[in-house]
Design a protein around this motif. Sequence first.
Motif, PDB file in Angstrom:
ATOM      1  N   ASP A  59     -11.002 -62.106 -19.282  1.00  0.00           N
ATOM      2  CA  ASP A  59     -11.666 -62.070 -20.583  1.00  0.00           C
ATOM      3  C   ASP A  59     -11.757 -63.470 -21.182  1.00  0.00           C
ATOM      4  O   ASP A  59     -12.810 -63.883 -21.670  1.00  0.00           O
ATOM      5  CB  ASP A  59     -10.905 -61.131 -21.512  1.00  0.00           C
ATOM      6  CG  ASP A  59     -11.530 -61.044 -22.890  1.00  0.00           C
ATOM      7  OD1 ASP A  59     -12.629 -60.470 -22.999  1.00  0.00           O
ATOM      8  OD2 ASP A  59     -10.922 -61.540 -23.858  1.00  0.00           O
ATOM      9  N   THR A  60     -10.657 -64.217 -21.123  1.00  0.00           N
ATOM     10  CA  THR A  60     -10.622 -65.568 -21.678  1.00  0.00           C
ATOM     11  C   THR A  60     -11.636 -66.473 -20.992  1.00  0.00           C
ATOM     12  O   THR A  60     -12.421 -67.171 -21.652  1.00  0.00           O
ATOM     13  CB  THR A  60      -9.216 -66.165 -21.541  1.00  0.00           C
ATOM     14  OG1 THR A  60      -8.296 -65.377 -22.290  1.00  0.00           O
ATOM     15  CG2 THR A  60      -9.184 -67.596 -22.053  1.00  0.00           C
ATOM     16  N   GLN A  61     -11.654 -66.463 -19.660  1.00  0.00           N
ATOM     17  CA  GLN A  61     -12.588 -67.320 -18.926  1.00  0.00           C
ATOM     18  C   GLN A  61     -14.036 -66.925 -19.196  1.00  0.00           C
ATOM     19  O   GLN A  61     -14.911 -67.781 -19.320  1.00  0.00           O
ATOM     20  CB  GLN A  61     -12.291 -67.262 -17.433  1.00  0.00           C
ATOM     21  CG  GLN A  61     -10.993 -67.961 -17.051  1.00  0.00           C
ATOM     22  CD  GLN A  61     -10.795 -68.008 -15.548  1.00  0.00           C
ATOM     23  OE1 GLN A  61     -11.702 -68.374 -14.803  1.00  0.00           O
ATOM     24  NE2 GLN A  61      -9.611 -67.646 -15.092  1.00  0.00           N
ATOM     25  N   SER A 220      -2.223 -69.624 -15.930  1.00  0.00           N
ATOM     26  CA  SER A 220      -2.727 -69.648 -17.306  1.00  0.00           C
ATOM     27  C   SER A 220      -1.924 -68.716 -18.205  1.00  0.00           C
ATOM     28  O   SER A 220      -1.597 -69.062 -19.343  1.00  0.00           O
ATOM     29  CB  SER A 220      -4.205 -69.246 -17.332  1.00  0.00           C
ATOM     30  OG  SER A 220      -4.975 -70.099 -16.536  1.00  0.00           O
ATOM     31  N   SER A 221      -1.628 -67.525 -17.681  1.00  0.00           N
ATOM     32  CA  SER A 221      -0.849 -66.560 -18.457  1.00  0.00           C
ATOM     33  C   SER A 221       0.617 -66.941 -18.536  1.00  0.00           C
ATOM     34  O   SER A 221       1.296 -66.644 -19.522  1.00  0.00           O
ATOM     35  CB  SER A 221      -0.978 -65.163 -17.843  1.00  0.00           C
ATOM     36  OG  SER A 221      -2.320 -64.726 -17.848  1.00  0.00           O
ATOM     37  N   LEU A 301      -5.725 -74.711 -19.934  1.00  0.00           N
ATOM     38  CA  LEU A 301      -5.284 -73.447 -19.346  1.00  0.00           C
ATOM     39  C   LEU A 301      -4.965 -73.543 -17.851  1.00  0.00           C
ATOM     40  O   LEU A 301      -4.610 -72.541 -17.222  1.00  0.00           O
ATOM     41  CB  LEU A 301      -6.373 -72.382 -19.547  1.00  0.00           C
ATOM     42  CG  LEU A 301      -6.667 -72.002 -20.998  1.00  0.00           C
ATOM     43  CD1 LEU A 301      -7.891 -71.105 -21.071  1.00  0.00           C
ATOM     44  CD2 LEU A 301      -5.463 -71.325 -21.630  1.00  0.00           C
ATOM     45  N   GLU A 302      -5.097 -74.754 -17.287  1.00  0.00           N
ATOM     46  CA  GLU A 302      -4.837 -74.971 -15.855  1.00  0.00           C
ATOM     47  C   GLU A 302      -5.761 -74.121 -14.971  1.00  0.00           C
ATOM     48  O   GLU A 302      -5.351 -73.582 -13.943  1.00  0.00           O
ATOM     49  CB  GLU A 302      -3.374 -74.689 -15.518  1.00  0.00           C
ATOM     50  CG  GLU A 302      -2.405 -75.671 -16.132  1.00  0.00           C
ATOM     51  CD  GLU A 302      -2.656 -77.111 -15.686  1.00  0.00           C
ATOM     52  OE1 GLU A 302      -2.935 -77.316 -14.494  1.00  0.00           O
ATOM     53  OE2 GLU A 302      -2.588 -78.021 -16.529  1.00  0.00           O
ATOM     54  N   ILE A 303      -7.023 -74.011 -15.377  1.00  0.00           N
ATOM     55  CA  ILE A 303      -8.040 -73.338 -14.570  1.00  0.00           C
ATOM     56  C   ILE A 303      -8.849 -74.407 -13.848  1.00  0.00           C
ATOM     57  O   ILE A 303      -9.257 -75.397 -14.453  1.00  0.00           O
ATOM     58  CB  ILE A 303      -8.977 -72.485 -15.453  1.00  0.00           C
ATOM     59  CG1 ILE A 303      -8.183 -71.414 -16.188  1.00  0.00           C
ATOM     60  CG2 ILE A 303     -10.080 -71.848 -14.612  1.00  0.00           C
ATOM     61  CD1 ILE A 303      -8.973 -70.722 -17.281  1.00  0.00           C
ATOM     62  N   GLU A 304      -9.067 -74.232 -12.575  1.00  0.00           N
ATOM     63  CA  GLU A 304      -9.825 -75.192 -11.795  1.00  0.00           C
ATOM     64  C   GLU A 304     -11.286 -74.746 -11.686  1.00  0.00           C
ATOM     65  O   GLU A 304     -11.573 -73.560 -11.590  1.00  0.00           O
ATOM     66  CB  GLU A 304      -9.228 -75.338 -10.395  1.00  0.00           C
ATOM     67  CG  GLU A 304      -7.790 -75.828 -10.411  1.00  0.00           C
ATOM     68  CD  GLU A 304      -7.183 -75.881  -9.022  1.00  0.00           C
ATOM     69  OE1 GLU A 304      -7.945 -75.801  -8.036  1.00  0.00           O
ATOM     70  OE2 GLU A 304      -5.948 -75.977  -8.926  1.00  0.00           O
ATOM     71  N   MET A 305     -12.196 -75.719 -11.700  1.00  0.00           N
ATOM     72  CA  MET A 305     -13.617 -75.426 -11.574  1.00  0.00           C
ATOM     73  C   MET A 305     -14.039 -75.579 -10.119  1.00  0.00           C
ATOM     74  O   MET A 305     -13.600 -76.498  -9.432  1.00  0.00           O
ATOM     75  CB  MET A 305     -14.431 -76.365 -12.473  1.00  0.00           C
ATOM     76  CG  MET A 305     -15.889 -75.954 -12.660  1.00  0.00           C
ATOM     77  SD  MET A 305     -17.019 -76.661 -11.455  1.00  0.00           S
ATOM     78  CE  MET A 305     -17.212 -78.328 -12.097  1.00  0.00           C
TER      79      MET A 305
END
Length: 335
Positions: A59-61, A220-221, A301-305
């Motif tokens: 949901d966040t992404q 992220s969580s 959030l430490e999400i990689e693209m």
Amino acid sequence: MNTTEHGLRPSGRSSAWRLGAAAIVAAGLGLSPAITLAQDYPDRPITAIVPFGAGGGADTQTRIWGEAMADLTGQRIIVENVPGSAGVAGTKQGINAQPDGYTVVMGAASTIAINPVSNPAADYYPPRDLRPVAVIGYTPYVMVVANNLGVKTLPELIAYGEANEGALTYAGWTAVGEYARRGLELRTGLSMTPVPYPGATEAMTDVIAGRVSASILDISSALPFIRSGSVTPIVMTGPDRSPALPDVGTVVDAGVENYVIDSWIALFVPRETPDDIVAYLNEKTREALKTQPVVDRYSELEIEMRDYDVDQTAAFMASQIDAWASLIQETGPTQ
């Protein structure tokens, strides 16, 4: 996760996406003439189905992506949360939507690669029913333990389990987490009694309180709990260390082979969606992910693209289906 990390070869299950990607490229998908065909698209808001409840990683992404996409397309992205049946309900709603580009569905490892081979309610087959468009975000996973265990590394947890037979418990609420536990036990001999939870909040509340020993979840969580000192991170379950947790080793560092758990959120559309619309959505998504607000939020959030075109996205999804199917075959279905 990819097939080379697991030593797997692509199987016939996912060849449809590989062949489809090749056909799309051959037809010129992604070239400006194809995109010109979609010049009137979009002329109204786009609905993005998230097959999970509000507030989670998917949901966040989706909302971060949606805000950037709205600026680029001139149309609102309406996020519709459709939880139920471990993501099956929302995924099927996306599959059955009109293939006109105005309804897209977010997929994750659990809904695209795991459910179709482990969940009887998932009577769908992604390579037949959906078209992968773009990867929205790639997320490492981390294993955390209750502070009262007094362990700091995976070998220490294994030793604790050997010394305290039957004492370790595991909080789980997703298919990814369940197979993460099963795979780790298979590779290390660790034994943890699974304790099911309806969601991350309830599960982490009990890990923090020491009522359950451990869990594996997306970074992220996990980061808010780690940064507050509420839980102890002991190992990254993917192939690399995280810049956010440089002192936390990987399963490879701990001597565990053939084990990689990570996840992603990706954009899909119904199978019959026209090529030019798929091309447009891929192009705009890749632009959106490079905008500064998205870069900043992903870093936080430490999400990689993953800057994948349509054929690269299809190949990645095919490798995911192969890798997860292999793990499920080895550990057995959850149901």
